[in-house]
Each structure stands twice: as C-alpha cells, then as structure tokens.
Design a protein around this motif. Structure first.
Motif, PDB file in Angstrom:
ATOM      1  N   TYR A  12     -78.984 -15.480  37.812  1.00  0.00           N
ATOM      2  CA  TYR A  12     -78.423 -14.854  36.638  1.00  0.00           C
ATOM      3  C   TYR A  12     -79.175 -15.350  35.419  1.00  0.00           C
ATOM      4  N   THR A  13     -79.618 -14.456  34.583  1.00  0.00           N
ATOM      5  CA  THR A  13     -80.516 -14.810  33.489  1.00  0.00           C
ATOM      6  C   THR A  13     -79.790 -15.294  32.232  1.00  0.00           C
ATOM      7  N   ARG A  14     -78.493 -15.098  32.122  1.00  0.00           N
ATOM      8  CA  ARG A  14     -77.766 -15.499  30.913  1.00  0.00           C
ATOM      9  C   ARG A  14     -76.984 -16.782  31.121  1.00  0.00           C
ATOM     10  N   TYR A  15     -77.400 -17.609  32.051  1.00  0.00           N
ATOM     11  CA  TYR A  15     -76.620 -18.812  32.376  1.00  0.00           C
ATOM     12  C   TYR A  15     -76.533 -19.789  31.212  1.00  0.00           C
ATOM     13  N   ALA A  16     -77.458 -19.751  30.284  1.00  0.00           N
ATOM     14  CA  ALA A  16     -77.411 -20.652  29.123  1.00  0.00           C
ATOM     15  C   ALA A  16     -77.506 -19.863  27.822  1.00  0.00           C
ATOM     16  N   ASP A  17     -77.064 -18.627  27.838  1.00  0.00           N
ATOM     17  CA  ASP A  17     -77.113 -17.757  26.670  1.00  0.00           C
ATOM     18  C   ASP A  17     -75.770 -17.829  25.944  1.00  0.00           C
ATOM     19  N   PHE A  18     -75.768 -18.397  24.753  1.00  0.00           N
ATOM     20  CA  PHE A  18     -74.538 -18.569  23.996  1.00  0.00           C
ATOM     21  C   PHE A  18     -74.310 -17.437  23.004  1.00  0.00           C
ATOM     22  N   GLU A  19     -75.199 -16.468  22.968  1.00  0.00           N
ATOM     23  CA  GLU A  19     -75.073 -15.351  22.050  1.00  0.00           C
ATOM     24  C   GLU A  19     -74.716 -14.091  22.805  1.00  0.00           C
ATOM     25  N   GLY A  20     -74.131 -13.145  22.104  1.00  0.00           N
ATOM     26  CA  GLY A  20     -73.749 -11.892  22.728  1.00  0.00           C
ATOM     27  C   GLY A  20     -72.305 -11.936  23.210  1.00  0.00           C
ATOM     28  N   ARG A  21     -72.003 -11.034  24.126  1.00  0.00           N
ATOM     29  CA  ARG A  21     -70.626 -10.863  24.572  1.00  0.00           C
ATOM     30  C   ARG A  21     -70.556 -10.842  26.091  1.00  0.00           C
ATOM     31  N   ALA A  22     -69.425 -11.284  26.637  1.00  0.00           N
ATOM     32  CA  ALA A  22     -69.168 -11.230  28.078  1.00  0.00           C
ATOM     33  C   ALA A  22     -67.823 -10.559  28.286  1.00  0.00           C
ATOM     34  N   GLY A  23     -67.834  -9.488  29.054  1.00  0.00           N
ATOM     35  CA  GLY A  23     -66.598  -8.786  29.344  1.00  0.00           C
ATOM     36  C   GLY A  23     -65.696  -9.577  30.280  1.00  0.00           C
ATOM     37  N   ARG A  24     -64.489  -9.057  30.468  1.00  0.00           N
ATOM     38  CA  ARG A  24     -63.535  -9.751  31.337  1.00  0.00           C
ATOM     39  C   ARG A  24     -64.052  -9.895  32.754  1.00  0.00           C
ATOM     40  N   ALA A  25     -64.688  -8.860  33.272  1.00  0.00           N
ATOM     41  CA  ALA A  25     -65.179  -8.917  34.658  1.00  0.00           C
ATOM     42  C   ALA A  25     -66.210 -10.031  34.828  1.00  0.00           C
ATOM     43  N   GLU A  26     -67.156 -10.122  33.905  1.00  0.00           N
ATOM     44  CA  GLU A  26     -68.176 -11.170  33.981  1.00  0.00           C
ATOM     45  C   GLU A  26     -67.545 -12.556  33.913  1.00  0.00           C
ATOM     46  N   TYR A  27     -66.618 -12.732  32.975  1.00  0.00           N
ATOM     47  CA  TYR A  27     -65.983 -14.033  32.793  1.00  0.00           C
ATOM     48  C   TYR A  27     -65.170 -14.432  34.018  1.00  0.00           C
ATOM     49  N   TRP A  28     -64.325 -13.545  34.514  1.00  0.00           N
ATOM     50  CA  TRP A  28     -63.446 -13.898  35.632  1.00  0.00           C
ATOM     51  C   TRP A  28     -64.216 -14.031  36.935  1.00  0.00           C
ATOM     52  N   LEU A  29     -65.321 -13.307  37.083  1.00  0.00           N
ATOM     53  CA  LEU A  29     -66.169 -13.511  38.264  1.00  0.00           C
ATOM     54  C   LEU A  29     -66.775 -14.911  38.218  1.00  0.00           C
ATOM     55  N   PHE A  30     -67.218 -15.340  37.040  1.00  0.00           N
ATOM     56  CA  PHE A  30     -67.739 -16.700  36.908  1.00  0.00           C
ATOM     57  C   PHE A  30     -66.663 -17.721  37.257  1.00  0.00           C
ATOM     58  N   VAL A  31     -65.452 -17.518  36.742  1.00  0.00           N
ATOM     59  CA  VAL A  31     -64.355 -18.457  37.009  1.00  0.00           C
ATOM     60  C   VAL A  31     -64.055 -18.506  38.509  1.00  0.00           C
ATOM     61  N   ALA A  32     -64.017 -17.346  39.164  1.00  0.00           N
ATOM     62  CA  ALA A  32     -63.732 -17.314  40.600  1.00  0.00           C
ATOM     63  C   ALA A  32     -64.814 -18.047  41.395  1.00  0.00           C
ATOM     64  N   LEU A  33     -66.079 -17.808  41.065  1.00  0.00           N
ATOM     65  CA  LEU A  33     -67.169 -18.488  41.764  1.00  0.00           C
ATOM     66  C   LEU A  33     -67.159 -19.987  41.470  1.00  0.00           C
TER      67      LEU A  33
END
Length: 126
Positions: free
Chosen positions: A1-22
């Motif tokens: 995943y290329t945005r692993y250290a990207d603090f700018e921009g936006r993350a939708g709910r799906a992206e965030y909760w998938l990260f939390v689940a993993l």
C-alpha cells in the motif's frame, strides 16, 4: 500500500476500518505466536515471546497514525482531534464515534472525496 505514511488527504470509512480489522488480526496473530513461544520455551524464551508483538507495534505505529489523520480529514476535522484519545474512556469513545461518521461529501479543505472518480473527458466535451 503506497499511502502507509501519507498524512495528507482523506481516508474513507472502508479504508480506515479495513486497516483496523487487519491491525487487530495481525495483533492477535503476534499474541498467539508470543504465547506459543512462551509455552514452548518457558523462562528461556520469555523475552522472545514479546518480540513479535513489539516489532509489530513499531512497524504499524506510523501507518496507524497516518490512516487516523486521513480519517479525521475525511470528516473535515483537524488531526489534532486525535489528542482527545488521551482522555481516559471518554476520549476513545469520541474517536470511535468520529471514525464511524460519514465523510464530507465532495471536496473539503483536506482534498477530494475518497473514491470519487474524475469526470470522463469525453463526456465533458460531448
């Protein structure tokens, strides 16, 4: 995943909760490996039992922080809101509610809506 250290921009709910689940799955796997090492080696491997989880925490700290920043940006909140998590019990609950809220529709001050597609140029000129 290329945005692993990207603090700018936006993350939708799906992206965030998938990260939390993993993250939770990986943390559980590290805990199981640590307990197995502890059971197999007893006192000899006691320190080694904590190694997988410690490495996991070090490796996942920056990506976790980055996706939390981007999730707050999606609901048009500053990443400073993460500091509310320092308040015992209430802070974590507030962050849970904020992370479950739907994102701001359309672009906001932090960037375009996640998952929004750019209009097709041929449709624009048709």
């Amino acid at each position: 995943y290329t945005r692993y250290a990207d603090f700018e921009g936006r993350a939708g709910r799906a992206e965030y909760w998938l990260f939390v689940a993993l993250y939770v799955l990986a943390a559980v796997a590290c805990e199981v490996v640590g307990r197995l090492l502890d059971a197999i080696g007893g006192d000899n491997l006691a320190l080694l039992a904590y190694l997988p989880y410690g490495v996991f925490l070090l490796v996942s700290f920056v990506p976790g922080l980055a996706v939390a920043f981007r999730r707050l940006h999606d609901i048009d909140r500053s990443a400073w809101w993460l500091l509310i998590g320092l308040v015992p019990l209430l802070g974590g609950l507030v962050l849970l509610v904020l992370s479950a809220l739907p994102g701001t529709p359309g672009p906001n001050r932090f960037g375009p809506q996640p998952g929004a597609t750019q209009p097709d140029l041929q449709e624009t000129f048709a």
